[in-house]
Enzyme design. Structure first.
Site, PDB file in Angstrom:
ATOM      1  N   ARG A 188      -5.207   5.596  -7.867  1.00 19.85           N
ATOM      2  CA  ARG A 188      -5.083   6.965  -7.843  1.00 19.85           C
ATOM      3  C   ARG A 188      -4.988   7.650  -9.358  1.00 19.85           C
ATOM      4  O   ARG A 188      -5.174   8.586  -9.633  1.00 19.85           O
ATOM      5  CB  ARG A 188      -3.922   7.522  -7.000  1.00 19.85           C
ATOM      6  CG  ARG A 188      -3.916   6.747  -5.466  1.00 19.85           C
ATOM      7  CD  ARG A 188      -2.598   6.865  -4.854  1.00 19.85           C
ATOM      8  NE  ARG A 188      -1.827   8.252  -4.758  1.00 19.85           N
ATOM      9  CZ  ARG A 188      -0.811   8.476  -4.280  1.00 19.85           C
ATOM     10  NH1 ARG A 188       0.080   7.538  -3.852  1.00 19.85           N
ATOM     11  NH2 ARG A 188      -0.366   9.940  -4.375  1.00 19.85           N
ATOM     12  N   LEU A 200       0.971  -1.065   0.000  1.00 20.64           N
ATOM     13  CA  LEU A 200      -0.072  -0.149  -0.129  1.00 20.64           C
ATOM     14  C   LEU A 200       0.857   1.170   0.033  1.00 20.64           C
ATOM     15  O   LEU A 200       2.026   1.362   0.505  1.00 20.64           O
ATOM     16  CB  LEU A 200      -0.871   0.058   1.127  1.00 20.64           C
ATOM     17  CG  LEU A 200      -1.915  -1.112   1.234  1.00 20.64           C
ATOM     18  CD1 LEU A 200      -2.747  -0.892   2.719  1.00 20.64           C
ATOM     19  CD2 LEU A 200      -3.071  -1.151   0.268  1.00 20.64           C
ATOM     20  N   ASP A 201       0.488   2.110  -0.563  1.00 18.14           N
ATOM     21  CA  ASP A 201       1.287   3.471  -0.619  1.00 18.14           C
ATOM     22  C   ASP A 201       1.428   3.911   0.868  1.00 18.14           C
ATOM     23  O   ASP A 201       0.393   3.606   1.555  1.00 18.14           O
ATOM     24  CB  ASP A 201       0.488   4.565  -1.454  1.00 18.14           C
ATOM     25  CG  ASP A 201       0.167   4.197  -2.863  1.00 18.14           C
ATOM     26  OD1 ASP A 201       1.180   3.504  -3.458  1.00 18.14           O
ATOM     27  OD2 ASP A 201      -0.409   4.485  -3.785  1.00 18.14           O
ATOM     28  N   LYS A 202       2.542   4.816   1.030  1.00 17.07           N
ATOM     29  CA  LYS A 202       2.838   5.372   2.147  1.00 17.07           C
ATOM     30  C   LYS A 202       1.409   5.898   2.895  1.00 17.07           C
ATOM     31  O   LYS A 202       1.242   5.955   4.226  1.00 17.07           O
ATOM     32  CB  LYS A 202       3.632   6.618   2.210  1.00 17.07           C
ATOM     33  CG  LYS A 202       4.190   7.045   3.395  1.00 17.07           C
ATOM     34  CD  LYS A 202       5.070   8.260   3.363  1.00 17.07           C
ATOM     35  CE  LYS A 202       5.149   9.331   4.460  1.00 17.07           C
ATOM     36  NZ  LYS A 202       6.209  10.317   4.148  1.00 17.07           N
ATOM     37  N   THR A 257      -1.916   5.519   2.000  1.00 14.78           N
ATOM     38  CA  THR A 257      -3.049   4.741   1.699  1.00 14.78           C
ATOM     39  C   THR A 257      -3.209   3.870   3.034  1.00 14.78           C
ATOM     40  O   THR A 257      -2.091   3.261   3.374  1.00 14.78           O
ATOM     41  CB  THR A 257      -2.960   3.964   0.619  1.00 14.78           C
ATOM     42  OG1 THR A 257      -2.958   4.875  -0.505  1.00 14.78           O
ATOM     43  CG2 THR A 257      -4.312   3.129   0.438  1.00 14.78           C
TER      44      THR A 257
END
Length: 319
Positions: free
Chosen positions: A247, A144-146, A148
């Site tokens: 995104r 997961l993105d930082k 998110t």
């Protein structure tokens, strides 16, 4: 088949019994505990001998009587430090760990983030994790993105790691997200099927890139959960798992995720957000040992629910 185990490596010795099977496919059939991608990696690294000679071609066809020796070197010693970082555990057993990741927590070490990551926290929680899935990403099956938040699965054994990766590749694992986007879509649901690749000018960003130029197929299903005036609460389901997929796809249809510092205008909405309003809400997968269906729901963070409440009040006033 003779399997020899030592402190430094595992060695498989096989003798082929039929003609015409491609080498990597043959090994995948004979060694079900190893994924095909892992076998291909070992071949490319020169860890395989065919009839006593090193073979680095995965495409060669084997013949009856061929002798194959495949060596799996021991895992590299992990140089990362265990750090006592609190974890919000949603599910755990001997094979699997599912966490509710907070915003701001980087999943694995990378340039600019050598420590303080989820991996550092996992090493403190699971002492046996080193070596599973790679040196810098032990146990990590997907990321997961930082900024998110939400559900992320961690494999605690090599077998679980391979099994979960196979589920993601076969699209049998179900990943559902909640996101708040700018604007109001005209339809109630839809599918975005556009290839994603590294941005040609800005290497820190992803973009819609044709497959022939290096983009990879990406599919995102979406539907509206709630209309909030000039904003919309959306449900996203991933069919593929490209970097920044939701995104990038949301921005491409002119409904970027609220608070996204990269793919939206990042205009102020009067609520202090740590990043994009995107949350990995539900994760459904098959247990790697029992085959049981595991479904975990991750409660959204307070910032997400606060944003929703603010937008609901504004929508009610303006209606």
């Amino acid at each position: 088949m003779l399997t020899h185990l030592s402190d430094t490596q595992t060695e498989f010795n096989l003798q082929v019994e039929e003609n015409g099977v491609r080498l990597d496919r043959y090994l995948t059939q004979e060694l079900p505990d190893l994924s095909r991608s892992r076998i291909q990696q070992l071949i490319e690294q020169g860890q395989l001998q065919l009839n006593g000679k090193v073979c680095t071609s995965k495409k060669i066809n084997v013949k009856a009587g061929d002798r194959i020796t495949l060596q799996i070197p021991s895992a590299e010693p992990l140089k990362l430090q265990a750090e006592d970082i609190p974890l919000d555990i949603l599910y755990e057993d001997d094979s699997l760990l599912i966490l509710n990741k907070p915003a701001g927590l980087v999943v694995h070490p990378a340039p600019g983030h050598p420590d303080g990551t989820l991996v550092n926290a996992l090493l403190a929680h699971c002492p046996n994790l080193p070596g599973i899935g790679g040196v810098q990403r032990p146990g990590i099956v997907h990321r997961l993105d930082k900024d998110t938040t939400g559900a992320i699965a961690i494999a605690k054994t090599e077998l679980a790691h391979q099994h979960l990766q196979a589920q993601l590749k076969a699209k049998t694992a179900r990943r559902e997200y909640l996101g708040i986007v700018y604007g109001a879509t005209k339809t109630e649901s839809g599918t975005i099927e556009l290839p994603i690749g590294r941005h040609p000018q800005d290497r820190k960003k992803m973009a819609i890139v044709p497959v022939e130029q290096g983009g990879r197929n990406a599919v995102t299903h979406w539907r509206i959960l709630e209309r909030l005036g000039n904003y919309t609460l959306m449900h996203f389901q991933l069919e593929t798992g490209r970097t920044h997929q939701i995104r990038v796809h949301s921005a491409q249809i002119n409904h970027p995720i609220v608070g996204d510092p990269i793919y939206s205008s990042n205009r102020s909405i009067g609520v202090n957000l740590p990043g994009q309003a995107l949350h990995a809400w539900r994760l459904q997968l098959q247990h790697p040992l029992s085959g049981e269906l595991i479904e975990v729901t991750a409660p959204p963070p307070q910032t997400f629910t606060t944003l929703l409440e603010v937008l609901r009040r504004r929508a009610a006033i303006s209606s």
